[in-house]
Design an enzyme around this catalytic site. Structure first.
Site, mmCIF file in Angstrom:
data_model
loop_
_atom_site.group_PDB
_atom_site.id
_atom_site.type_symbol
_atom_site.label_atom_id
_atom_site.label_comp_id
_atom_site.label_asym_id
_atom_site.label_seq_id
_atom_site.Cartn_x
_atom_site.Cartn_y
_atom_site.Cartn_z
ATOM 1 N N SER A 364 23.384 81.659 21.791
ATOM 2 C CA SER A 364 22.887 80.650 20.881
ATOM 3 C C SER A 364 24.009 79.630 20.756
ATOM 4 C CB SER A 364 22.563 81.268 19.531
ATOM 5 O OG SER A 364 22.257 80.251 18.624
ATOM 6 N N ARG A 365 23.767 78.416 21.266
ATOM 7 C CA ARG A 365 24.875 77.473 21.360
ATOM 8 C C ARG A 365 25.216 76.803 20.034
ATOM 9 N NH1 ARG A 365 23.347 76.903 27.067
ATOM 10 N NH2 ARG A 365 21.607 75.515 26.720
ATOM 11 N N VAL A 366 24.253 76.717 19.118
ATOM 12 C CA VAL A 366 24.570 76.039 17.862
ATOM 13 C C VAL A 366 24.362 76.917 16.633
ATOM 14 C CG1 VAL A 366 24.124 73.723 18.721
ATOM 15 C CG2 VAL A 366 22.265 75.016 17.713
#
Lengths: 503, 179
Positions: A364-366
């Protein structure tokens, strides 16, 4: 409610009095051919791209190809009655759907018409299905968590409100299950959910709606369905319609969760339309703009700042892979558009790991910046323990007798944590439930529990905490953090509980 | 006219430019019209679809058929034969007639009425000509099902002032619950 004839008459009278019978100019064309949901129309000279057109029998279409002499259009409805030579006129409108609060709890088709036989829906307004995504000025970064209620996701692949998180995996290994659980968990969260079913079996949609109803989740959910029986045109339109419905709520400052189930079938529908419209095929026969097809849709998921209402749309697109191949065309496209992916694996599913998320390649990048402090504290060690476990597991496959004590302990811990991440369908856990049990796991309180009793331990521990230490749970829910003081109390509670069970 | 090959448009506009330079629209219009008529005649298929002719033979045939043809006309026919595009003739004709109309400031349309009214056609044409600032030529036909009024179609624009259309509109507005 009784109908009074004089009232009806007065309404009709007013309508007749205000009736506008001016002859107006319309732009017309003639159908040259109509087949497979596509019509080629001669004329329609001033037709605009994506303009709605109307056939002589009232069925509408959407102009997609503007060519030198002809217009290529998709037919939004029953196309068997359209024949060569029929007159077609432009309407001056773009494709739009009715939206509003009354849609909550209903099942509609891609045009916003109800298909659940619960009567007509009075709409607050109509919105164009295609809209440019919120721009840079109106956006802000993701800062609030969206709890899915699934331990494996909330702890290790956290999702924030306004994020786009892809759920990817082979057929029937629980992609939809994760999405449905996430919807069910929004019951108490004041998040409106939109579930868009694209190209699915009607029976599966009915099943999904039934399970949402069973779990009292339809009260905050709208289902938009373009099933496999509907035309490719409607399947193509469905996600955009769903997004328009979601945007109505976002613009009112509400948080919305939208699920596109699934975008592979959406790409198929678009491929069919494009090939029939004689657009040149590219890789895997998809047209050249198949990337833009999904990017413009997913860009509409956003978290807007307070001066624009402060609402959000969180998108969970689903992609079905063939034999676990995430490097096919559509999967790679959508992976690159989204802010991370939850990868489900057949192998894990078969070993009984459900949800079958692969924590190694799921990211999950953010979402990390939106995760609650309490969860961050337990999840940090969890991720570390699990990645160490995975590395050791490969090489401990041939026996663990000769290993040193530390390695053995890591293996034991890993096995228990993996077990802890298993979760039944339709049983989302609250933040405090997740935090307390994961705390117990990562701090080693489960090390003495046999692996096959971990599930049992978790269940009993939940009941115990609920009955005896409600204050700890409440404090975690309200402060979203674990203070030193609270940590002490929690540890005592866990030790207390260990005394009550036999392992 | 419905389905015509767009390739013909290129030839037509090229011929249009030549015609404009030489100011002989009438000549080209007649030539293409004749060629189109001959093309559709079943007896002349061999001329357009056979590869048996040598270029000299083809040219002498063309000169025999089109008595008034000039060198440019012969060149057009030879070019079409060489490029294997003789079948474009009807399409070129159709596009060229549009160019001629445009050049003459003429616009064509269709008018539908419930009863035949040839008598007042010219007055309607005159009225429209004044309004559109173009010479309007209408093709009239009668259709009882429209009940009354006039349905006028010019190019892709349709003006529907028939009783049938108004009734349909009234029906739609009465059935529309929202308004």
């Amino acid at each position: 409610m009784s109908v009074r004839p004089d009232e009806v008459a007065s309404i009709l009278k007013k309508q007749i009095e205000n009736f506008d019978d001016k002859t107006n100019e319309v732009n017309v064309g003639t159908v040259i051919e109509a087949s497979d949901g596509i019509a080629q129309i001669f004329g329609l000279q001033n037709c605009l791209s994506s303009e709605l057109i109307e056939f002589s029998n009232g069925v509408r279409g959407l102009a997609l190809n503007l060519e030198e002499e002809t217009v290529g259009a998709i037919i939004l409805g029953e196309y068997s009655a359209i024949k060569e030579g029929d007159e077609v006129k432009t309407t001056g409108e773009v494709a739009s759907v009715p939206v509003g609060e009354n849609f909550i709890g209903r099942v509609v088709n891609a045009l916003g018409q109800p298909i659940d036989e619960l009567g007509s829906i009075s709409a607050a307004e109509t919105r164009p299905v295609e809209r440019i995504a919120p721009g840079v000025v109106s956006r802000k970064s993701v800062d609030q968590p969206l709890q899915t209620g699934i331990k494996a996701v909330d702890a290790m692949i956290p999702i924030g409100r306004g994020q786009r998180e892809l759920i990817i995996g082979d057929r029937s290994i629980g992609k939809t299950a994760i999405a449905i659980d996430a919807i069910i968990n929004q019951k108490s969260e004041d998040v409106i959910c939109v579930y868009v079913a694209i190209g699915q079996k009607d029976s599966k949609v009915a099943q999904t709606v039934a399970s949402l109803q069973e779990n009292d989740a339809m009260d905050h959910t709208i289902v938009v369905s373009a099933s496999a029986a509907e035309s490719a045109a409607l399947q193509y339109l469905a996600p955009y319609s769903g997004c328009a419905i979601a945007e109505y709520f976002m613009d009112q400052g509400k948080d919305v969760l939208i699920i596109y189930d699934d975008l592979s079938k959406h790409a198929w529908a678009y491929r069919q339309i494009s090939l029939l419209l004689k657009r040149p095929p590219g890789r895997e026969a998809y047209p050249g703009d198949v990337f833009y097809l999904h990017s413009r849709l997913l860009e509409r998921a956003a978290r807007v700042n307070e001066s624009f209402g402060g609402g959000s749309i969180t998108a969970l697109p689903i992609i079905e892979t063939q034999a676990g191949d995430v490097s096919a065309y559509i999967p790679t496209n959508v992976i690159s558009i989204t802010d991370g992916q939850i990868v489900l694996e057949q192998g894990l599913f078969n070993t009984g790991q459900r949800p079958a998320t692969n924590p190694g390649i799921s990211v999950s990048r953010v979402g990390g910046s939106a995760q609650t402090k309490a969860m961050k504290k337990v999840a940090g060690t969890l991720r570390l323990d699990l990645s160490q476990y995975r590395e050791l597991q490969a090489f401990a496959q041939f026996g663990t007798d000769d290993l040193d004590a530390t390695t053995k302990r890591q293996l034991e811990r890993g096995a228990r944590l993996t077990e802890l991440l298993k979760q039944k369908q339709y049983s989302p856990k609250s933040l405090s439930q997740q935090v307390t049990i994961l705390y117990a796991g990562t701090k080693g309180f489960l090390d003495e529990v046999p692996v096959d009793k971990v599930g049992d331990f978790e269940e009993k521990f939940e009941q115990f905490m609920d009955a005896q230490h409600k204050n700890i749970l409440d404090e975690i829910e309200s402060s979203k953090d674990i203070s030193d003081d609270l940590e002490k109390k929690l540890e005592d509670a866990i030790t207390n509980f260990q005394g009550t069970v036999s392992y | 006219m419905l389905l015509r090959d767009v390739a013909g448009k290129r030839y037509a506009s090229a011929i249009g430019e030549i015609a404009e330079e030489n100011n002989n629209f009438d000549y080209w219009s007649k030539l293409l019209n004749d060629a189109s008529i001959i093309y559709h005649d079943s007896n002349s298929q061999v001329l357009f679809h056979s590869n048996e002719f040598t270029d000299e033979k083809f040219q002498s045939l063309i000169v025999d058929i089109f008595t008034e043809i000039d060198q440019q006309g012969i060149n057009l026919m030879k070019l079409l034969k060489k490029k294997n595009r003789l079948k474009l003739i009807p399409s070129i004709n159709s596009y060229f007639q549009e160019i001629v109309d445009q050049n003459d400031n003429v616009i064509r349309g269709e008018i539908v009425t419930a009863i035949n009214f040839e008598s007042s056609l010219s007055s309607i044409e005159g009225l429209l000509s004044k309004k559109l600032n173009k010479k309007v030529i209408l093709n009239a036909s009668a259709d009882e099902s429209i009940i009354g009024g006039i349905k006028l179609r010019i190019g892709d624009r349709l003006y529907d002032g028939t009783i049938k259309a108004r009734l349909n509109k009234l029906k739609d507005s009465l059935l529309d619950v929202k308004s």
